[in-house]
Design a protein around this motif. Structure first.
Motif, PDB file in Angstrom:
ATOM      1  N   LEU A 123      86.218 -73.824 -65.170  1.00  0.00           N
ATOM      2  CA  LEU A 123      86.128 -75.190 -65.666  1.00  0.00           C
ATOM      3  C   LEU A 123      84.760 -75.414 -66.303  1.00  0.00           C
ATOM      4  CD1 LEU A 123      87.717 -77.166 -62.706  1.00  0.00           C
ATOM      5  CD2 LEU A 123      88.775 -76.552 -64.858  1.00  0.00           C
ATOM      6  N   ASP A 124      84.745 -76.042 -67.472  1.00  0.00           N
ATOM      7  CA  ASP A 124      83.486 -76.334 -68.150  1.00  0.00           C
ATOM      8  C   ASP A 124      82.828 -77.588 -67.604  1.00  0.00           C
ATOM      9  OD1 ASP A 124      85.012 -75.297 -71.229  1.00  0.00           O
ATOM     10  OD2 ASP A 124      83.744 -74.155 -69.856  1.00  0.00           O
ATOM     11  N   MET A 125      83.527 -78.294 -66.715  1.00  0.00           N
ATOM     12  CA  MET A 125      83.036 -79.594 -66.301  1.00  0.00           C
ATOM     13  C   MET A 125      82.484 -79.600 -64.883  1.00  0.00           C
ATOM     14  SD  MET A 125      86.782 -81.360 -65.999  1.00  0.00           S
ATOM     15  CE  MET A 125      87.198 -80.822 -67.650  1.00  0.00           C
ATOM     16  N   LEU A 126      82.141 -78.403 -64.334  1.00  0.00           N
ATOM     17  CA  LEU A 126      81.533 -78.389 -63.012  1.00  0.00           C
ATOM     18  C   LEU A 126      80.217 -79.152 -63.058  1.00  0.00           C
ATOM     19  CD1 LEU A 126      82.120 -74.712 -61.889  1.00  0.00           C
ATOM     20  CD2 LEU A 126      83.138 -76.756 -60.915  1.00  0.00           C
ATOM     21  N   PRO A 127      79.957 -79.990 -62.066  1.00  0.00           N
ATOM     22  CA  PRO A 127      78.763 -80.822 -62.117  1.00  0.00           C
ATOM     23  C   PRO A 127      77.473 -80.008 -62.077  1.00  0.00           C
ATOM     24  CG  PRO A 127      79.844 -80.978 -59.967  1.00  0.00           C
ATOM     25  CD  PRO A 127      80.774 -80.230 -60.863  1.00  0.00           C
ATOM     26  N   ASP A 128      76.468 -80.477 -62.814  1.00  0.00           N
ATOM     27  CA  ASP A 128      75.195 -79.767 -62.909  1.00  0.00           C
ATOM     28  C   ASP A 128      74.473 -79.684 -61.572  1.00  0.00           C
ATOM     29  OD1 ASP A 128      75.544 -79.343 -65.607  1.00  0.00           O
ATOM     30  OD2 ASP A 128      74.518 -81.195 -66.186  1.00  0.00           O
ATOM     31  N   GLN A 129      74.785 -80.604 -60.655  1.00  0.00           N
ATOM     32  CA  GLN A 129      74.034 -80.648 -59.413  1.00  0.00           C
ATOM     33  C   GLN A 129      74.441 -79.577 -58.412  1.00  0.00           C
ATOM     34  OE1 GLN A 129      76.003 -83.070 -60.584  1.00  0.00           O
ATOM     35  NE2 GLN A 129      77.126 -84.158 -58.972  1.00  0.00           N
ATOM     36  N   LEU A 130      75.490 -78.786 -58.691  1.00  0.00           N
ATOM     37  CA  LEU A 130      75.849 -77.716 -57.768  1.00  0.00           C
ATOM     38  C   LEU A 130      74.670 -76.749 -57.649  1.00  0.00           C
ATOM     39  CD1 LEU A 130      79.555 -76.943 -58.730  1.00  0.00           C
ATOM     40  CD2 LEU A 130      78.712 -78.177 -56.740  1.00  0.00           C
ATOM     41  N   PRO A 131      74.215 -76.471 -56.423  1.00  0.00           N
ATOM     42  CA  PRO A 131      72.934 -75.766 -56.248  1.00  0.00           C
ATOM     43  C   PRO A 131      72.903 -74.331 -56.769  1.00  0.00           C
ATOM     44  CG  PRO A 131      74.066 -76.041 -54.145  1.00  0.00           C
ATOM     45  CD  PRO A 131      74.798 -76.883 -55.137  1.00  0.00           C
ATOM     46  N   LEU A 132      74.055 -73.665 -56.831  1.00  0.00           N
ATOM     47  CA  LEU A 132      74.065 -72.267 -57.281  1.00  0.00           C
ATOM     48  C   LEU A 132      74.684 -72.115 -58.668  1.00  0.00           C
ATOM     49  CD1 LEU A 132      75.024 -70.448 -53.950  1.00  0.00           C
ATOM     50  CD2 LEU A 132      72.759 -70.813 -54.932  1.00  0.00           C
ATOM     51  N   ARG A 133      74.821 -73.222 -59.382  1.00  0.00           N
ATOM     52  CA  ARG A 133      75.379 -73.176 -60.740  1.00  0.00           C
ATOM     53  C   ARG A 133      74.538 -72.243 -61.612  1.00  0.00           C
ATOM     54  NH1 ARG A 133      78.782 -75.881 -64.221  1.00  0.00           N
ATOM     55  NH2 ARG A 133      78.066 -76.146 -66.356  1.00  0.00           N
ATOM     56  N   GLY A 134      75.225 -71.337 -62.304  1.00  0.00           N
ATOM     57  CA  GLY A 134      74.536 -70.417 -63.206  1.00  0.00           C
ATOM     58  C   GLY A 134      74.055 -69.144 -62.551  1.00  0.00           C
ATOM     59  N   LYS A 135      74.202 -69.025 -61.221  1.00  0.00           N
ATOM     60  CA  LYS A 135      73.763 -67.826 -60.518  1.00  0.00           C
ATOM     61  C   LYS A 135      74.938 -66.872 -60.302  1.00  0.00           C
ATOM     62  CE  LYS A 135      69.583 -69.247 -60.158  1.00  0.00           C
ATOM     63  NZ  LYS A 135      68.537 -68.602 -60.968  1.00  0.00           N
ATOM     64  N   THR A 136      74.689 -65.598 -60.494  1.00  0.00           N
ATOM     65  CA  THR A 136      75.695 -64.571 -60.231  1.00  0.00           C
ATOM     66  C   THR A 136      75.332 -63.860 -58.931  1.00  0.00           C
ATOM     67  OG1 THR A 136      76.196 -64.231 -62.573  1.00  0.00           O
ATOM     68  CG2 THR A 136      76.772 -62.442 -61.056  1.00  0.00           C
ATOM     69  N   ILE A 137      76.246 -63.896 -57.974  1.00  0.00           N
ATOM     70  CA  ILE A 137      75.993 -63.332 -56.649  1.00  0.00           C
ATOM     71  C   ILE A 137      76.988 -62.216 -56.375  1.00  0.00           C
ATOM     72  CG2 ILE A 137      75.874 -63.807 -54.176  1.00  0.00           C
ATOM     73  CD1 ILE A 137      75.087 -66.655 -54.826  1.00  0.00           C
ATOM     74  N   LEU A 138      76.464 -61.049 -56.041  1.00  0.00           N
ATOM     75  CA  LEU A 138      77.296 -59.893 -55.691  1.00  0.00           C
ATOM     76  C   LEU A 138      77.429 -59.834 -54.175  1.00  0.00           C
ATOM     77  CD1 LEU A 138      78.647 -57.232 -56.853  1.00  0.00           C
ATOM     78  CD2 LEU A 138      76.552 -56.094 -56.126  1.00  0.00           C
ATOM     79  N   ILE A 139      78.669 -59.835 -53.695  1.00  0.00           N
ATOM     80  CA  ILE A 139      78.940 -59.801 -52.255  1.00  0.00           C
ATOM     81  C   ILE A 139      79.447 -58.418 -51.878  1.00  0.00           C
ATOM     82  CG2 ILE A 139      80.381 -60.720 -50.412  1.00  0.00           C
ATOM     83  CD1 ILE A 139      80.441 -63.339 -51.852  1.00  0.00           C
ATOM     84  N   THR A 140      78.760 -57.781 -50.944  1.00  0.00           N
ATOM     85  CA  THR A 140      79.260 -56.518 -50.387  1.00  0.00           C
ATOM     86  C   THR A 140      79.973 -56.866 -49.092  1.00  0.00           C
ATOM     87  OG1 THR A 140      77.187 -56.153 -49.183  1.00  0.00           O
ATOM     88  CG2 THR A 140      77.356 -55.211 -51.384  1.00  0.00           C
ATOM     89  N   ARG A 141      81.189 -56.402 -48.951  1.00  0.00           N
ATOM     90  CA  ARG A 141      81.982 -56.757 -47.774  1.00  0.00           C
ATOM     91  C   ARG A 141      83.014 -55.681 -47.529  1.00  0.00           C
ATOM     92  NH1 ARG A 141      86.988 -58.999 -48.689  1.00  0.00           N
ATOM     93  NH2 ARG A 141      87.561 -59.326 -50.854  1.00  0.00           N
ATOM     94  N   SER A 142      83.824 -55.883 -46.504  1.00  0.00           N
ATOM     95  CA  SER A 142      84.878 -54.927 -46.182  1.00  0.00           C
ATOM     96  C   SER A 142      86.073 -55.141 -47.088  1.00  0.00           C
ATOM     97  CB  SER A 142      85.319 -55.096 -44.719  1.00  0.00           C
ATOM     98  OG  SER A 142      84.229 -54.938 -43.855  1.00  0.00           O
ATOM     99  N   ALA A 143      86.634 -54.057 -47.612  1.00  0.00           N
ATOM    100  CA  ALA A 143      87.839 -54.145 -48.437  1.00  0.00           C
ATOM    101  C   ALA A 143      88.951 -54.778 -47.633  1.00  0.00           C
ATOM    102  CB  ALA A 143      88.252 -52.759 -48.915  1.00  0.00           C
ATOM    103  N   GLY A 144      89.599 -55.801 -48.210  1.00  0.00           N
ATOM    104  CA  GLY A 144      90.723 -56.453 -47.548  1.00  0.00           C
ATOM    105  C   GLY A 144      90.338 -57.554 -46.589  1.00  0.00           C
ATOM    106  N   GLN A 145      89.034 -57.780 -46.365  1.00  0.00           N
ATOM    107  CA  GLN A 145      88.621 -58.815 -45.441  1.00  0.00           C
ATOM    108  C   GLN A 145      88.661 -60.188 -46.098  1.00  0.00           C
ATOM    109  OE1 GLN A 145      88.709 -58.060 -42.464  1.00  0.00           O
ATOM    110  NE2 GLN A 145      86.853 -57.147 -41.641  1.00  0.00           N
ATOM    111  N   SER A 146      88.569 -61.208 -45.264  1.00  0.00           N
ATOM    112  CA  SER A 146      88.654 -62.585 -45.742  1.00  0.00           C
ATOM    113  C   SER A 146      87.597 -62.884 -46.783  1.00  0.00           C
ATOM    114  CB  SER A 146      88.485 -63.539 -44.558  1.00  0.00           C
ATOM    115  OG  SER A 146      88.325 -64.857 -45.000  1.00  0.00           O
ATOM    116  N   SER A 147      87.962 -63.692 -47.792  1.00  0.00           N
ATOM    117  CA  SER A 147      87.057 -64.051 -48.874  1.00  0.00           C
ATOM    118  C   SER A 147      86.456 -65.435 -48.670  1.00  0.00           C
ATOM    119  CB  SER A 147      87.812 -64.003 -50.210  1.00  0.00           C
ATOM    120  OG  SER A 147      88.271 -62.715 -50.489  1.00  0.00           O
TER     121      SER A 147
END
Length: 511
Positions: free
Chosen positions: A249-273
């Motif tokens: 969505l192009d209309m996510l509010p600017d005040q979201l604290p992590l807007r514009g950040k790319t975060i890589l999550i390492t986790r177990s395959a098949g585990q809850s997201s």
């Protein structure tokens, strides 16, 4: 005089904005009151006007939920106040959507309403997985039903149908398999389980009736659609040609604290997201890179022997959701259930582990305050001298210190392999590309094993420069591994949970 409002019962489809109807999208952008269900995607909530009143009435299994009568009253109340109300439901309002009760409640006081169709996951999930529900050769019909209450279903009749699409069946997988096999469905009947269909988190497991429980052991199966029938075999041929779009969505509010950040999550395959979901709701672009594969141990012999003598133990210690899931899966294969633990006290580490235990109808007798396994002995509620403790754990690479400390206090600790964690053989192409193109802002680690496996995977695929990337750790042991591998830790959660890690990332001064 206040003008009369109107209630729109709107199907949200799969939850992704790409699969909303045009009419549903229009109504969301004009809503004055939004009354929404639990599985509605958070991005859809951003479509409504800023001054729209949002009311979460979702029904969540095992948790307190809004009574249907109260939901009915809310719709009538705001309609009579002259509001335009969108009652947003997952899938289609007339497919297990409890719409009839709400319509009856609206008719009595003469409240205007309109029903807007949605795309049911029962139809869309198999399509997006490359599985046709009908086929000229393999399936002339299919049945859609919910397995929420399996004891009420006519399994003898269902077992004769060529294709089954089962909603709300993740927690009832064992009962589904048992009933179909009981009524002579072949153990080789193909089965597909589709989780989070039509979203970036979509996962699919395929096997047959005889083995699907083994394939999904330790995996959280909610929300899922289960497809049973020969049409599942068509997936291999058709799936590569299915294209799924996930527009942001192009209309996510600017005040979201992590807007514009790319975060890589390492986790177990098949585990809850859930962690991915949490960061996404804070505005982050999330990329998942499985750095652990969880599976059964080499042998069940030790665990089976312990289960056979479970009454001899004073305490059962479970330090992870994997330990809980595999222990109870094995308990079921031995024809036993939680009742055999009536005389055994249970200690768990962390809220997630406690929640996983509660899914089996049990509450822990002890949870250490700091959410780490090493705090178990320090805060244990009774003297350990002479106590016999069962510790189902990972087969290799577990916490040796914990066992030594229990033993030093006089406990007789029986360690048994309940599951194994391994390094995946391949790396996610999206994750590798993002790392090598240096578009990742933060990498998160929730265990020391994921740190080691991440480095091994990255090195085997050409490596990447991580100097400008923030390294985020869930707690001290993981931070120690990060220091060893990267020479630094930029973020460590104050509370050693995934929610604590998310909050630490939000508060990180560099972003």
């Amino acid at each position: 005089m206040t003008s009369k409002g109107k209630v729109y019962l709107v199907g949200a489809g799969l939850g992704n904005v790409a699969y909303l109807t045009v009419r549903a999208l229009q109504l969301l952008t004009q809503a004055e009151v939004l009354v929404y269900d639990a599985l509605v995607d958070d991005q859809l909530l951003q479509l409504v006007p800023q001054n729209c009143l949002k009311l979460d009435v979702g029904k969540r299994g095992g948790k307190p939920s809004t009574p249907q009568a109260e939901i009915n009253q809310l719709l009538v109340k705001y309609c009579q106040l002259g509001k335009q109300i969108v009652r947003l439901k997952s899938g289609d309002p007339f497919i297990f959507g409890r719409s009839a009760a709400e319509i009856d409640a609206l008719i009595a006081p003469n409240c205007p309403f309109e029903v807007i169709p949605g795309i049911s996951s029962a139809l869309a999930a198999p399509l997006l997985a490359g599985i046709p529900l009908t086929d000229p050769t393999l399936s002339s019909c299919f049945a859609v039903f919910t397995a929420h209450e399996p004891e009420k279903l006519d399994w003898e009749a269902l077992a004769r149908l060529e294709t089954l699409a089962i909603l709300m069946g993740g927690k009832q997988l064992s009962a589904i398999v048992q009933q179909l096999l009981h009524y002579r469905r072949s153990p080789q009947t193909p089965v597909a389980i589709i989780k989070w269909a039509g979203t970036p988190k979509q996962q699919i497991w395929t096997s047959d009736l005889a083995n699907i429980q083994i394939v999904t052991a330790g995996v959280s199966l909610s929300p899922v659609i289960i497809i049973v029938g020969e049409v599942v075999t068509l997936r291999e041929r058709l799936n590569a040609k299915i294209e799924i779009k996930f527009p942001a969505l192009d209309m996510l509010p600017d005040q979201l604290p992590l807007r514009g950040k790319t975060i890589l999550i390492t986790r177990s395959a098949g585990q809850s997201s859930q962690f991915s979901d949490r960061l996404a709701t804070l505005g982050a672009n999330v990329i998942e890179m499985p750095a652990l594969e969880i599976g059964p141990p080499v042998s069940w012999e030790d665990l089976d022997r312990a289960i056979a003598h479970i009454a001899d133990f004073d305490w059962l210690v479970l330090t992870s959701t994997n330990g809980v899931d595999y222990f109870f899966t094995r308990l079921a294969t031995q024809g036993k259930d939680a009742r055999v633990l009536a005389g055994v006290k249970i200690a768990v580490v962390g809220e997630k582990t406690a929640h996983s235990l509660e899914q089996h109808g049990l509450h822990p007798d002890f949870i250490p305050p700091s959410f780490i396994a090493d705090a178990l002995v320090e805060h244990f509620p009774e003297a350990l001298l002479g106590k016999k403790v069962l510790f189902p754990r990972v087969e290799t690479g577990g916490r040796e210190v914990l066992v030594k400390e229990f033993t030093a206090k006089g406990a007789d600790v029986v360690e048994v392999a309940a599951y194994e964690s391994r390094c995946p053989q391949t790396i996610s192409p999206d994750a590798l590309k993002a790392l090598q193109q240096q578009v990742v802002d933060v990498i998160t680690f929730a265990s020391s094993k994921t740190v080691k496996n991440f480095c091994q995977l990255l090195a085997s695929h050409g490596g990447a420069n991580l100097d400008s990337i923030c390294i985020a750790s869930i707690g001290p042991l993981t931070s120690k591994a990060c220091q060893q591998q990267f020479g630094r830790v930029d973020i460590e959660a104050e509370e050693y949970t995934l929610e604590g890690l998310a909050q630490a990332i939000v508060q990180w001064p560099k972003h």
